[in-house]
Design a protein around this motif. Structure first.
Motif, PDB file in Angstrom:
ATOM      1  N   MET A 254       0.789  -0.963  -0.025  1.00  0.00           N
ATOM      2  CA  MET A 254      -0.362  -0.156   0.250  1.00  0.00           C
ATOM      3  C   MET A 254       1.119   1.174   0.086  1.00  0.00           C
ATOM      4  N   ALA A 255       0.034   2.760  -0.942  1.00  0.00           N
ATOM      5  CA  ALA A 255       1.418   3.419  -0.571  1.00  0.00           C
ATOM      6  C   ALA A 255       1.453   4.435   0.644  1.00  0.00           C
ATOM      7  N   GLU A 256       2.291   5.180   0.838  1.00  0.00           N
ATOM      8  CA  GLU A 256       2.488   6.244   1.941  1.00  0.00           C
ATOM      9  C   GLU A 256       1.487   7.278   1.629  1.00  0.00           C
ATOM     10  N   ILE A 257       1.488   7.904   2.780  1.00  0.00           N
ATOM     11  CA  ILE A 257       0.682   8.753   2.674  1.00  0.00           C
ATOM     12  C   ILE A 257       1.534   9.914   2.855  1.00  0.00           C
ATOM     13  N   VAL A 258       1.330  11.414   2.044  1.00  0.00           N
ATOM     14  CA  VAL A 258       2.276  12.090   2.094  1.00  0.00           C
ATOM     15  C   VAL A 258       1.672  13.791   2.039  1.00  0.00           C
ATOM     16  N   ASN A 259       2.346  14.513   2.827  1.00  0.00           N
ATOM     17  CA  ASN A 259       0.893  15.386   3.192  1.00  0.00           C
ATOM     18  C   ASN A 259       1.918  16.144   1.703  1.00  0.00           C
ATOM     19  N   LEU A 260       1.316  17.009   1.277  1.00  0.00           N
ATOM     20  CA  LEU A 260       1.781  17.764  -0.671  1.00  0.00           C
ATOM     21  C   LEU A 260       2.141  18.700   0.025  1.00  0.00           C
ATOM     22  N   ASN A 261       1.662  19.575   1.634  1.00  0.00           N
ATOM     23  CA  ASN A 261       2.653  20.854   2.361  1.00  0.00           C
ATOM     24  C   ASN A 261       3.226  20.430   2.410  1.00  0.00           C
ATOM     25  N   ARG A 262       3.192  19.646   3.094  1.00  0.00           N
ATOM     26  CA  ARG A 262       5.003  20.066   3.865  1.00  0.00           C
ATOM     27  C   ARG A 262       6.010  18.938   3.121  1.00  0.00           C
ATOM     28  N   PHE A 263       5.627  18.722   2.099  1.00  0.00           N
ATOM     29  CA  PHE A 263       6.624  17.932   1.264  1.00  0.00           C
ATOM     30  C   PHE A 263       7.576  19.061   0.102  1.00  0.00           C
ATOM     31  N   ARG A 264       5.951  19.978   0.185  1.00  0.00           N
ATOM     32  CA  ARG A 264       6.629  21.445  -1.067  1.00  0.00           C
ATOM     33  C   ARG A 264       7.011  21.787   0.322  1.00  0.00           C
ATOM     34  N   LYS A 265       6.821  22.275   0.918  1.00  0.00           N
ATOM     35  CA  LYS A 265       7.693  23.002   1.867  1.00  0.00           C
ATOM     36  C   LYS A 265       9.676  23.167   2.272  1.00  0.00           C
ATOM     37  N   SER A 266       9.333  21.631   2.576  1.00  0.00           N
ATOM     38  CA  SER A 266      10.688  20.874   3.231  1.00  0.00           C
ATOM     39  C   SER A 266      11.857  20.846   1.374  1.00  0.00           C
ATOM     40  N   LYS A 267      11.297  20.803   0.016  1.00  0.00           N
ATOM     41  CA  LYS A 267      11.603  20.585  -1.007  1.00  0.00           C
ATOM     42  C   LYS A 267      11.862  22.679  -1.194  1.00  0.00           C
ATOM     43  N   SER A 268      11.743  22.690  -0.516  1.00  0.00           N
ATOM     44  CA  SER A 268      11.823  24.620  -1.073  1.00  0.00           C
ATOM     45  C   SER A 268      12.966  24.689   0.214  1.00  0.00           C
ATOM     46  N   ARG A 269      13.059  24.123   0.919  1.00  0.00           N
ATOM     47  CA  ARG A 269      13.918  24.842   2.203  1.00  0.00           C
ATOM     48  C   ARG A 269      14.909  24.796   2.515  1.00  0.00           C
ATOM     49  N   ALA A 270      15.105  23.424   1.331  1.00  0.00           N
ATOM     50  CA  ALA A 270      16.227  22.009   0.813  1.00  0.00           C
ATOM     51  C   ALA A 270      16.715  23.248  -0.246  1.00  0.00           C
ATOM     52  N   GLU A 271      16.120  23.725  -0.930  1.00  0.00           N
ATOM     53  CA  GLU A 271      16.620  25.079  -1.925  1.00  0.00           C
ATOM     54  C   GLU A 271      17.877  25.801  -1.623  1.00  0.00           C
ATOM     55  N   LYS A 272      16.498  26.430  -0.966  1.00  0.00           N
ATOM     56  CA  LYS A 272      17.060  27.922   0.089  1.00  0.00           C
ATOM     57  C   LYS A 272      18.402  27.864   0.626  1.00  0.00           C
ATOM     58  N   ARG A 273      18.280  26.048   1.266  1.00  0.00           N
ATOM     59  CA  ARG A 273      19.859  26.110   2.203  1.00  0.00           C
ATOM     60  C   ARG A 273      20.668  25.698   0.953  1.00  0.00           C
ATOM     61  N   ARG A 274      20.268  25.623  -0.067  1.00  0.00           N
ATOM     62  CA  ARG A 274      21.410  24.720  -0.959  1.00  0.00           C
ATOM     63  C   ARG A 274      21.980  26.209  -2.096  1.00  0.00           C
ATOM     64  N   GLU A 275      21.178  26.728  -2.242  1.00  0.00           N
ATOM     65  CA  GLU A 275      21.656  28.889  -2.655  1.00  0.00           C
ATOM     66  C   GLU A 275      22.371  28.782  -1.546  1.00  0.00           C
TER      67      GLU A 275
END
Length: 57
Positions: A1-22
């Motif tokens: 069965m697929a894991e349930i993912v909170n899309l808002n949390r995923f999007r925000k964590s992706k954004s934070r990772a990008e800002k940290r990399r920059e």
């Protein structure tokens, strides 16, 4: 069965990772202190003077 993912949390964590990399890239590019800049410029000036001192006329 697929894991349930909170899309808002995923999007925000992706954004934070990008800002940290920059931020890390900018810190590497521009993050030298004033003392380090002065020391580097002084060494370059000395290297130029030493090289010019060995020039044949």
């Amino acid at each position: 069965m697929a894991e349930i993912v909170n899309l808002n949390r995923f999007r925000k964590s992706k954004s934070r990772a990008e800002k940290r990399r920059e931020g890390n890239e900018n810190a590497a590019k521009f993050g030298r202190s004033k003392v380090v800049k002065i020391l580097e410029n002084t060494r370059l000036d000395k290297e130029k003077r030493d090289l010019d001192g060995h020039e044949l006329e």
